[in-house]
Design a protein around this motif. Structure first.
Motif, PDB file in Angstrom:
ATOM      1  N   ILE A  82      14.228   1.774 -77.024  1.00 16.31           N
ATOM      2  CA  ILE A  82      13.037   2.348 -76.390  1.00 16.31           C
ATOM      3  C   ILE A  82      12.265   1.250 -75.665  1.00 16.31           C
ATOM      4  O   ILE A  82      11.793   1.438 -74.549  1.00 16.31           O
ATOM      5  N   THR A 116      11.639   1.292 -71.698  1.00 13.87           N
ATOM      6  CA  THR A 116      10.242   1.195 -71.265  1.00 13.87           C
ATOM      7  C   THR A 116      10.073   0.036 -70.284  1.00 13.87           C
ATOM      8  O   THR A 116       9.439   0.182 -69.240  1.00 13.87           O
ATOM      9  N   GLY A 149      -3.027  -3.629 -85.652  1.00 17.18           N
ATOM     10  CA  GLY A 149      -2.397  -2.420 -86.173  1.00 17.18           C
ATOM     11  C   GLY A 149      -2.381  -1.230 -85.240  1.00 17.18           C
ATOM     12  O   GLY A 149      -1.974  -1.337 -84.091  1.00 17.18           O
ATOM     13  N   GLU A 150      -2.841  -0.098 -85.754  1.00 14.49           N
ATOM     14  CA  GLU A 150      -2.710   1.162 -85.028  1.00 14.49           C
ATOM     15  C   GLU A 150      -3.440   1.138 -83.699  1.00 14.49           C
ATOM     16  O   GLU A 150      -2.994   1.728 -82.729  1.00 14.49           O
ATOM     17  N   ALA A 151      -4.588   0.461 -83.661  1.00 18.75           N
ATOM     18  CA  ALA A 151      -5.344   0.443 -82.414  1.00 18.75           C
ATOM     19  C   ALA A 151      -4.497  -0.165 -81.303  1.00 18.75           C
ATOM     20  O   ALA A 151      -4.507   0.300 -80.167  1.00 18.75           O
ATOM     21  N   GLU A 167      -1.233  -0.093 -81.082  1.00 21.85           N
ATOM     22  CA  GLU A 167      -0.221   0.898 -80.719  1.00 21.85           C
ATOM     23  C   GLU A 167      -0.835   1.962 -79.814  1.00 21.85           C
ATOM     24  O   GLU A 167      -0.217   2.404 -78.840  1.00 21.85           O
ATOM     25  N   LEU A 168      -2.072   2.331 -80.149  1.00 22.21           N
ATOM     26  CA  LEU A 168      -2.781   3.331 -79.356  1.00 22.21           C
ATOM     27  C   LEU A 168      -2.982   2.823 -77.924  1.00 22.21           C
ATOM     28  O   LEU A 168      -2.685   3.528 -76.951  1.00 22.21           O
ATOM     29  N   PHE A 179      -1.263   0.552 -76.425  1.00 25.87           N
ATOM     30  CA  PHE A 179       0.045   0.466 -75.765  1.00 25.87           C
ATOM     31  C   PHE A 179       0.455   1.827 -75.214  1.00 25.87           C
ATOM     32  O   PHE A 179       0.878   1.946 -74.065  1.00 25.87           O
ATOM     33  N   GLY A 180       0.302   2.871 -76.033  1.00 23.59           N
ATOM     34  CA  GLY A 180       0.673   4.212 -75.593  1.00 23.59           C
ATOM     35  C   GLY A 180      -0.135   4.658 -74.391  1.00 23.59           C
ATOM     36  O   GLY A 180       0.407   5.196 -73.418  1.00 23.59           O
ATOM     37  N   VAL A 181      -1.441   4.414 -74.445  1.00 24.02           N
ATOM     38  CA  VAL A 181      -2.310   4.826 -73.341  1.00 24.02           C
ATOM     39  C   VAL A 181      -1.933   4.066 -72.067  1.00 24.02           C
ATOM     40  O   VAL A 181      -1.829   4.652 -70.982  1.00 24.02           O
ATOM     41  N   LEU A 232       0.935   2.827 -71.317  1.00 23.56           N
ATOM     42  CA  LEU A 232       2.229   3.322 -70.853  1.00 23.56           C
ATOM     43  C   LEU A 232       2.049   4.599 -70.022  1.00 23.56           C
ATOM     44  O   LEU A 232       2.588   4.732 -68.915  1.00 23.56           O
ATOM     45  N   ILE A 233       1.267   5.537 -70.559  1.00 21.72           N
ATOM     46  CA  ILE A 233       1.050   6.803 -69.857  1.00 21.72           C
ATOM     47  C   ILE A 233       0.318   6.541 -68.542  1.00 21.72           C
ATOM     48  O   ILE A 233       0.707   7.050 -67.480  1.00 21.72           O
ATOM     49  N   MET A 284       2.521   5.178 -65.812  1.00 18.16           N
ATOM     50  CA  MET A 284       3.403   6.167 -65.181  1.00 18.16           C
ATOM     51  C   MET A 284       2.638   7.024 -64.182  1.00 18.16           C
ATOM     52  O   MET A 284       3.189   7.481 -63.191  1.00 18.16           O
TER      53      MET A 284
END
Lengths: 375, 298
Positions: A259, A263, A296-298, A300-301, A303-305, A307-308, A311
């Motif tokens: 992945i 990416t 941590g999670e923040a 990852e959050l 990173f996801g945002v 990424l979107i 795009m």
């Protein structure tokens, strides 16, 4: 001076620009090599990711065979090098050859289903490969070290004498090893994708039926691309093993890596020469920085945002965006390739220097390779 | 015999969950032509939501309905806001956006509900004594409940597809979006409905699956499930809801029985073997067991 500046392809000015670009990249690589050991280690991994992504780019970017199984090639290469060095005392650099061959053969095998299975279905088949690899490694512990992992003695992985690099500077060696491999792979990919074979690859991606009708051998194009793609990713994996010295399939070569690679390919720019480099650096360093910013999670959050958002803002990737913007300033005008006999028109069948598909020559010129397709 | 039946019951329960998730994947595939890689994380998010509600003394059944409703909203909004604008950029861009959504949802779970493993209360009597004896084997009420609820959901979906005007519109959209739009089908709303329903099914699957194992609600819970469900969807034929259900059940049963009766498989190769078998089938039948053959017009 009018914008954009138009430069004919393969003219002296174009060659000059290319040379300047290569010199600039080389200078960048030398500058980066003055970093401290920690950063050098990071760069080494990032460049190996970039190489793996360049391999993936051949199958996914140029030939349109979506693969989320390239972590398996990376792992297969790494384990080939690891086992040959640790258990059979091979010279680490020599092991890259079997690593490439084994991954090429595996790539051919994986390319086999792609003759009948397309698009997202093929992606799921390659997913199988990514999922199966760590399980297979765990299944044969006497061979691979299993879940405990495979350790290579540091002494076997030191820089060879001819490099003149001292043991203390060994991170320089790993860095230049991966930078050198990346350079070779980039040149190889650039040459290949601009050649006649590259045209065939893109034709297969864009319109398979039409490509077959034009005499492109679909079966061979797909399988060979997948094989080469796997081999490149595998050699990157081999150097990864040399750098890391300790392998564990459950942590390094899982679906997550696949992945990450896909990416990186999309962020960098699909079907561009330098996109994989940007993508490799991005997928390695962006998560690292966001991790520093927030734990941590923040992270990852974020990173996801990111990424979107990427795009939505630039679906063509960073390199694609750079190319589009640079066209406003500078345009390379494609020229019909020169023919040895001085006439214009499509090159003879052995020509390797063919511009992109917009070249308007009669593309279906008589060709000894125009056999019936086998698909 | 008892042990065989015990295993079989467990396999059917797992298979029912795979079937439900595979059905959800197929619904998205039929709507958008892509695999929703965030499907598992959508299910996980709504399962966490349901668990969060039960910790505030909300009855489990109410929590299930709330999770399904939240799932519906999540799916519909994702389709409208994220997938539809990016869809025309191609498969890869859509895939990356869904992976981004995967990351965001997983991170949100961790931020909202913490990283630790939690135990989800069951919808059904769930003590060691709550079973009926079948030929000496123990068939727990929890298993029966999972079967019945999944059967009800699947039945409802098939009734919706095949017996209602709305289902007809959904099938028309899946078949040919342009023609459907020209015939007056509100394609946009149908797509949102498809995604919404599929995420709602995922929510039900998550709330049903989690209590089967104690302490199993965790950030990594749904990813393996998504892999199995994708395998099942692929095996059954990506565009065939019936195929997804059959293949999901089959996969669940085989996954439990194979390592138990074929020693060579052992405990570690299950996923690999499931996948290899599926790839082998695909080589012979690229469209899967029940999928429709891909036809290209020249």
């Amino acid at each position: 001076m009018s914008m954009p500046l138009v430069v004919p392809e393969r003219s002296a000015a174009h060659r000059g620009l290319q040379a300047a670009g290569i010199v600039a990249l080389g200078a960048l690589a030398v500058w980066a090599s003055t970093s401290n050991q920690f950063v050098l280690g990071q760069l080494t991994v990032a460049l190996l990711y970039a190489t793996a992504i360049a391999g993936l780019n051949l199958a996914t970017g140029y030939t349109g065979q979506l693969s989320i199984g390239h972590s398996a090639f990376f792992g297969l290469g790494a384990y080939t090098t690891g086992i040959l060095v640790a258990s059979h005392n091979w010279n680490p650099l020599v092991t890259l050859i079997p690593a490439a061959l084994i991954c090429f053969a595996t790539g051919l095998l994986v390319g086999l289903p792609s003759l009948r299975i397309r698009g997202i279905n093929l992606a799921l088949v390659t997913l199988a490969l990514a999922v199966a690899f760590p399980e297979l490694v765990d299944r044969f512990p006497s061979f691979t070290g299993g879940q405990i992992g495979l350790d290579i003695s540091v002494f076997q992985l030191l820089p060879p004498h001819w490099t003149g690099i001292s043991v203390a500077d060994r991170f320089q060696y790993y860095y230049w090893l991966s930078a050198g491999l990346l350079a070779i792979v980039l040149v190889l990919c650039a040459t290949l994708t601009r050649s006649r074979a590259g045209l065939a690859m893109r034709a297969v991606r864009d319109r398979e039926t039409a490509a077959a009708a034009m005499g492109v051998n679909l079966a061979w194009t797909k399988m060979a691309t997948f094989g080469l793609s796997g081999a490149i990713t595998g050699v990157a994996g081999g150097i990864f093993a040399i750098y890391l010295g300790s392998l564990s399939a459950d942590s390094s070569f899982t679906l997550t890596l696949s992945i990450t690679l896909i990416t990186g390919l999309v962020i960098g720019g699909v079907a561009t020469t330098l996109g994989p480099v940007i993508g490799g650096l991005a997928v390695y360093f962006v998560p690292y920085w966001t991790e520093n910013l927030r734990q941590g999670e923040a992270s990852e959050l974020i990173f996801g945002v990111v990424l979107i958002a990427l795009m939505f803002v630039m679906p063509e990737g960073l390199m694609g965006l750079a190319i589009r913007l640079s066209r406003r300033v500078l345009r390379i005008e494609p020229q019909p390739p020169a023919r040895p006999d001085g006439r214009t028109g499509p090159p003879p069948p052995n020509g390797t220097d063919h511009p992109a598909a917009r070249d308007s020559g009669p593309a279906a010129a008589p060709d000894h390779r125009q056999e019936r397709n086998t698909a | 015999m008892e042990i065989f039946l015990d295993r079989l019951f467990d396999g059917i329960s797992n298979g029912a969950i795979y079937a439900a998730l595979a059905l959800a994947l197929v619904m998205v595939y039929r709507a958008t032509g892509t695999i929703n890689f965030a499907q598992g994380e959508m299910a996980l998010f709504t399962t966490y939501l349901a668990w969060g509600l039960t910790t505030r003394n909300v009855p489990v059944w109410v929590a299930l309905l709330a999770a399904a409703a939240a799932g519906f909203a999540l799916g519909a909004v994702s389709e409208r806001a994220l997938v539809r604008p990016i869809e025309k950029r191609g498969l890869l861009a859509t895939l990356i956006v869904l992976l981004g959504l995967f990351s965001v949802l997983n991170a949100a779970d961790g931020l909202l509900w913490g990283r630790g493993n939690q135990s989800m209360p069951s919808l059904f009597p769930n003590t060691l004594q709550s079973y009926v004896s079948v030929f000496g084997a123990r068939l727990y009420w929890a298993n029966i409940g999972v079967w019945l609820l999944v059967a009800a959901v699947v039945g409802l979906m098939f009734a919706l597809f095949n017996r209602t005007p709305l289902g007809l519109q959904m099938r028309a959209t899946a078949n040919n979006r342009e023609s459907a739009a020209l015939s007056g089908v509100p394609v946009g709303r149908i797509l949102m409905l498809g995604w919404g329903l599929s995420a709602a099914i995922g929510a039900v699957a998550g709330v049903l699956f989690t209590p089967l194992t104690p302490d199993s609600l965790s950030l990594g819970e749904m990813f393996p499930l998504l892999i199995y469900a994708s395998a099942a969807a692929l095996f059954g034929g990506l565009d065939s809801p019936g195929g997804a259900v059959v293949a999901g059940l089959l996969l669940g049963v085989v996954e439990v029985l194979l390592p138990a009766y074929v020693p060579a498989v052992g405990g570690q190769l299950q996923e690999a073997i499931a996948f290899v078998a599926i790839v082998a089938v695909l080589l012979l039948r690229p469209q899967g067991l029940f999928g429709s053959r891909e036809v290209e017009r020249v």
